[in-house]
Design an enzyme around this catalytic site. Structure first.
Site, PDB file in Angstrom:
ATOM      1  N   HIS A  86     -17.602 -35.064 -84.913  1.00  9.44           N
ATOM      2  CA  HIS A  86     -17.360 -36.140 -85.879  1.00  9.44           C
ATOM      3  C   HIS A  86     -16.968 -37.128 -84.793  1.00  9.44           C
ATOM      4  CE1 HIS A  86     -15.732 -35.624 -89.271  1.00  9.44           C
ATOM      5  NE2 HIS A  86     -15.042 -34.208 -89.237  1.00  9.44           N
ATOM      6  N   CYS A 139     -21.626 -39.118 -86.624  1.00 12.19           N
ATOM      7  CA  CYS A 139     -21.763 -40.616 -87.157  1.00 12.19           C
ATOM      8  C   CYS A 139     -20.791 -41.366 -86.143  1.00 12.19           C
ATOM      9  CB  CYS A 139     -20.417 -40.316 -88.537  1.00 12.19           C
ATOM     10  SG  CYS A 139     -20.900 -39.093 -89.643  1.00 12.19           S
TER      11      CYS A 139
END
Length: 323
Positions: A86, A139
């Site tokens: 993440h 991301c």
């Protein structure tokens, strides 16, 4: 010359942010480093969270692994880092400045975030006549090495978002059974996962850094420690004759990277595209710029909204990928 690597794959099992393909990305890159680039097994460090017998990718352990990678390097060595997991953007809380307006962070399994400032400090410690290549399949990964020249991308230009988001693609079709989720954590999800990890219920937007300091103490990000007490932090502009960092990002700072699940397989769209392009070269050298442009073209053809980026010096843009 010694070739050394740190590979980090985080699936966050059992959490609301669970992913499927990150550890697979690391395993695949591990084989690629050995088979294609001639890395020795003993010089590859893996941190994954799906096997408790392995080094766990906590904030402390990742910082230590990166510090050891750079600290043990000699001029001429080849250094490589692959991160799949993440990413999160932390908004300013204390008046600090940033070229994108946020802190781009990677998210360890214990939520002890590592910021773009820290990545920059690690890169600056790389010896002369040595470079470090970082692939970040996460991301908001554009600009993850703070203050690095943008060769391919629009992150520091504050461009608008991609025409389509991963969520919009999901609504349109499942593309022959392919399920895509993004590798981004919303602030709400990150706070929920941090609460679960620390068992503290008083964490909220606006005091995230202070909560991280209280949870992790001296193991927290140096920036988190520095901003305790609401001290303003201004980034210093450092003149670098030769930036030794090379970042290949899965997307721009305001975009998400895809975690793809299909036919029992899971992988990162960016990591998978890298392997496809490398396979197509059949062992021939490919430059960092050629690789990123090839990956961009492939992901656009496959209708993924993310736009990978390249951040490095001019000379490193035209240098061969890894070695």
């Amino acid at each position: 010359m010694v070739k050394k690597a740190v590979l980090i794959g985080i699936n966050y099992p059992g959490t609301e942010g669970e992913l499927r393909g990150c550890v697979n990305d690391v395993k695949r890159m591990h084989r690629c480093l050995v088979d294609r680039f001639g890395f020795s097994e003993e010089n590859i460090t893996e941190l994954i969270d799906t096997d408790k017998s392995k080094i766990q990718p906590t904030g402390k352990n990742i910082r230590q692994a990166l510090s050891e990678l750079v600290g043990s390097a000699n001029p001429g060595d080849v250094l490589f880092v692959h991160y799949s997991g993440h990413g999160v953007r932390l908004p300013p809380e204390t008046g600090e400045d940033d070229d994108t307006g946020f802190d781009e962070c990677i998210v360890p399994c214990d939520m002890n975030n590592i910021t773009d400032d820290e990545i920059r400090e690690i890169v600056d410690k790389v010896p002369e006549d040595c470079s470090i290549t970082i692939v970040s399949d996460s991301c908001h990964s554009g600009g993850l090495i703070d203050a690095t020249k943008e060769q391919i991308g629009e992150s520091t230009k504050k461009a608008g978002k991609a025409v389509k988001t991963i969520e919009e693609i999901e609504q349109e079709e499942r593309r022959n059974g392919v399920h895509v989720v993004n590798r981004s954590l919303s602030l709400e999800s990150m706070i929920n996962m941090l609460k679960q990890e620390t068992r503290k219920d008083d964490i909220e937007v606006g005091s995230i850094r202070r909560s991280l300091l209280h949870a992790f103490g001296e193991d927290a990000s140096p920036k988190v420690q520095e901003t305790e007490g609401l001290k303003a932090v201004t980034k210093k502009q450092v003149v670098r004759k030769k930036d030794k960092g090379i970042l290949l990002s899965g997307c721009q700072t305001d975009q998400t990277s895809g975690d793809v699940r299909t036919k029992g397989q899971a992988y990162g769209a960016f990591s998978d595209a890298i392997q496809i392009i490398l396979d197509e070269t059949k062992g021939k050298k490919i430059t960092n710029k050629e690789l990123v442009l090839g990956v961009r073209e492939l992901l656009e053809y496959e209708w993924y909204p993310q736009q990978p980026g390249l951040y490095c010096s001019d000379s490193n843009a035209d240098a061969p990928f890894i070695c």
